[in-house]
Design an enzyme around this catalytic site. Sequence first.
Site, PDB file in Angstrom:
ATOM      1  N   SER A 115       0.807  -1.214   0.000  1.00 31.26           N
ATOM      2  CA  SER A 115       0.000   0.000   0.000  1.00 31.26           C
ATOM      3  C   SER A 115       0.841   1.267   0.000  1.00 31.26           C
ATOM      4  O   SER A 115       1.942   1.295   0.565  1.00 31.26           O
ATOM      5  CB  SER A 115      -0.861  -0.007   1.268  1.00 31.26           C
ATOM      6  OG  SER A 115      -1.478   1.250   1.436  1.00 31.26           O
ATOM      7  N   TYR A 139      -1.857   0.239  10.117  1.00 30.54           N
ATOM      8  CA  TYR A 139      -2.110  -0.381   8.810  1.00 30.54           C
ATOM      9  C   TYR A 139      -0.877  -0.260   7.905  1.00 30.54           C
ATOM     10  O   TYR A 139      -0.373  -1.249   7.367  1.00 30.54           O
ATOM     11  CB  TYR A 139      -3.326   0.278   8.142  1.00 30.54           C
ATOM     12  CG  TYR A 139      -3.474  -0.128   6.700  1.00 30.54           C
ATOM     13  CD1 TYR A 139      -3.880  -1.410   6.362  1.00 30.54           C
ATOM     14  CD2 TYR A 139      -3.159   0.758   5.666  1.00 30.54           C
ATOM     15  CE1 TYR A 139      -3.982  -1.795   5.018  1.00 30.54           C
ATOM     16  CE2 TYR A 139      -3.263   0.386   4.341  1.00 30.54           C
ATOM     17  CZ  TYR A 139      -3.674  -0.895   4.025  1.00 30.54           C
ATOM     18  OH  TYR A 139      -3.759  -1.277   2.715  1.00 30.54           O
ATOM     19  N   LYS A 143       1.738  -3.281   6.564  1.00 22.53           N
ATOM     20  CA  LYS A 143       2.053  -3.567   5.156  1.00 22.53           C
ATOM     21  C   LYS A 143       3.574  -3.528   4.931  1.00 22.53           C
ATOM     22  O   LYS A 143       4.118  -4.327   4.172  1.00 22.53           O
ATOM     23  CB  LYS A 143       1.344  -2.575   4.233  1.00 22.53           C
ATOM     24  CG  LYS A 143      -0.155  -2.814   4.150  1.00 22.53           C
ATOM     25  CD  LYS A 143      -0.454  -4.126   3.423  1.00 22.53           C
ATOM     26  CE  LYS A 143      -1.911  -4.486   3.404  1.00 22.53           C
ATOM     27  NZ  LYS A 143      -2.191  -5.756   2.713  1.00 22.53           N
TER      28      LYS A 143
END
Length: 323
Positions: A115, A139, A143
Site C-alpha cells: 500500500s 495499517y 504492510k
Amino acid sequence: MGWLVTGGAGYIGAHVVRAFQAAGIEATVLDDLSSGISSFVPDGVPVVRASLLDRAAVREALHGIDGVVHVAGFKYAGVSVQRPLHTYEQNVSAMVILLQEMLEAGVDKLVFSSSAATFGVPDVDLVTETTATRPESPYGESKLIGEWLLADVGRANGLQHTSLRYFNVVGSGTPELYDASPHNLFPLVFDALVNGRTPKIFGTDYDTPDGTCVRDYIHVSDLAEAHVAAAQRLAAGQEIEPIYNLGSGEGSSVRQIMDTIREVTGIDFEPELHPRRPGDPDRIVATGELAARDLGWQMRHTLQQMVASAWEARQKAGDSYPG
Ligand code: UDP
C-alpha cells in the site's frame, strides 16, 4: 493447480480472480468473508471459506497450488489506529502463517498487496520505489512489515516474491463488483447521493492548488492485470523487483473528483466543507514507471471511466449494498 487468491471475495481480490481467469490461469479463493462478498466470486472458482489464522485450512487450501496472490487483510488505516492489535493479527500474524505453510507445501511464489500507506506523508511530489517509507498508521506499518517478511523469507528460503503498492484504487471492471468500503471517498460520496445526503469534503486548506487533498486514482482492472503480469513473471523465473508502485503519475484533487462525479452522475450537488480528517497527507502521487517496464502497467482508463464504472456498479448493487 493454479493460483490461490487470498481475499478473493473482496472488491480488489475478485477483480484479480477475473483477471487470472481472463489470462487462462486457474484461481482458487481463500476468504473468511468478513468483508468479502461470496457472490463476487465467479461461478466455478473454488472457495475455501476460512481465515488465514486457521492454519489447517490454509494448509489444505495450498494443496497443488503454484503461487499465491495475497490480497486478504484489514485495510482501514484510520480504524487501525484504534485497533492496532487486530490490524497486526490480520495483516502480520496471518501472513506469517501463510508463509510458513507455503514453505511447508513447497509453494514458492507470492504476489503481495502492499500500500501507499507505507510512505506516510511523503516529502516529494512524485513518489518512487526508493522514496523513504514512514508509515503513520498500524495499517501502513503492517504492510511494510509484510514487505520485510517477504524480503527475509526470500533470502532465507528462496521465496520468489513481489509487493505491489496500491495507490487509490477505484472503479469497477464489471458492474457486479463494487467497493463497499465505509471509509473511502468514492463509496462515501455515492452513498450520500443514493441516500439523498450531501457529499463531504474533508479539508479545504491543504497546500494544494485548490486546497483539497490530491491522490493518485487508479482503475481496479488495470491494477488486477498487474497481478497477473507479476504472477506470470514469477512463474517464468524472470527477474522481478521486490516492490512496484502502482501509481499513474497524475494527481486529482477531491474537488476534481466531486466535479467528475457531478458530471458523470448528472446529479447537481455542492459538497459540504468539513475540517481535515486526521492523518490525511496533502498529496500522494507515484510514478508507475518501474511497473510499466516490467508488468505492462498502464492507465487504460480515464477518471471519467473510473467514476462511471464505479457509479454503475453502485447503482446495480441496489438493496444488496451492505450497510
Ligand atoms: N475524502 C473526502 N470526503 C469523504 C471521504 C474522503 O473529502 O467523504 C477525502 C479524504 O480526506 C482524502 C481523499 O478523499 O483526502 C481520499 O480518501 P480515501 O479514504 O478514499 O483514500 P486515502 O485516504 O487512503 O488516500
